[in-house]
Design a protein around this motif. Structure first.
Motif: not given
Length: 233
Positions: A104-121, A190-193
């Motif tokens: 989940w990522q906060q964008q302005g006044d709303r939360a969006m689900v965004v991809p994280v291609p290489a998440p760390g441990r 693909f465009l970044s969120p």
């Protein structure tokens, strides 16, 4: 015996705020209409925006047993739920897997689900990011659109919509994530969120004509993701 299956329309939430229409507030009337002695419980249901199978049970123990089965099946690497989706665009490969981290990522006044291609441990351990996986297969394609079979092995909000945008083939009627797929000379990318604010899905004139819609009616177009099949023990 205790089980009942329904076909839910898109846009109907399972739980709603007081006074709102939801499946939960309809269950007592459904129980009376069917003449059932016990209350109905939701075992498995698609998200609000999706259509498709809703599995209900009039037995508390059956409900818990089946919910545990769906959880255990995912841990065993099985795919107990199968969805169908209509996409704008046809995947380059006929079948494959989409694997990415989601958060989940906060964008302005709303939360969006965004991809994280290489998440760390650490982010995975803190559960800031969840590793997700969906298996897909193209069942049919015509006129620049495709019918896909989707089998998620993980459960995360809006997982299927985000995974389809990573395929560069957003679901028809996806007014939340489709803006992340841009086109230059007809080639999708693909465009970044952050660079793709949410807006009503944009469709070309030919597809609008085939759907019998005007651009003004587009925001009424429902999300074309449907829970098609559930495997039971």
């Amino acid at each position: 015996g205790a089980l009942l299956a329904l076909n839910k329309p898109p846009g109907l939430p399972i739980l709603g705020r007081p006074g709102d229409l939801s499946l939960d507030v309809l269950l007592p009337a459904l129980r009376r209409r069917l003449g059932l002695a016990a209350d109905l419980h939701v075992v498995k249901a698609p998200a609000r925006e999706y259509s498709g199978l809703v599995l209900l049970s009039s037995c508390y123990h059956t409900t818990k047993k089946l919910q545990q089965f769906f959880t255990d099946a995912r841990w065993r690497g099985q795919y107990p739920a199968t969805y169908h989706a209509i996409t704008v665009g046809v995947p380059a490969e006929v079948e494959g897997e989409i694997s990415t981290g989601l958060s989940w990522q906060q964008q302005g006044d709303r939360a969006m689900v965004v991809p994280v291609p290489a998440p760390g441990r650490r982010s995975l351990a803190r559960k800031d990011v969840k590793s997700t996986l969906t298996r897909y297969q193209v069942l049919s394609a015509v006129g620049g659109c495709a019918l896909l079979q989707l089998q998620p092995r993980t459960a995360f909000p809006e997982q299927l919509q985000v995974h389809l945008t990573l395929l560069l083939c957003p679901a028809l009627g996806d007014h939340k994530h489709s803006s992340r797929v841009g086109r230059v000379l007809g080639v999708p990318f693909f465009l970044s969120p952050e660079s793709a604010p949410t807006h009503t899905q944009v469709l070309d004139e030919e597809l609008l004509s085939r759907l019998g819609l005007s651009p003004r009616q587009l925001h009424h177009l429902p999300l074309h993701i449907h829970l098609q099949e559930l495997v039971l023990p």
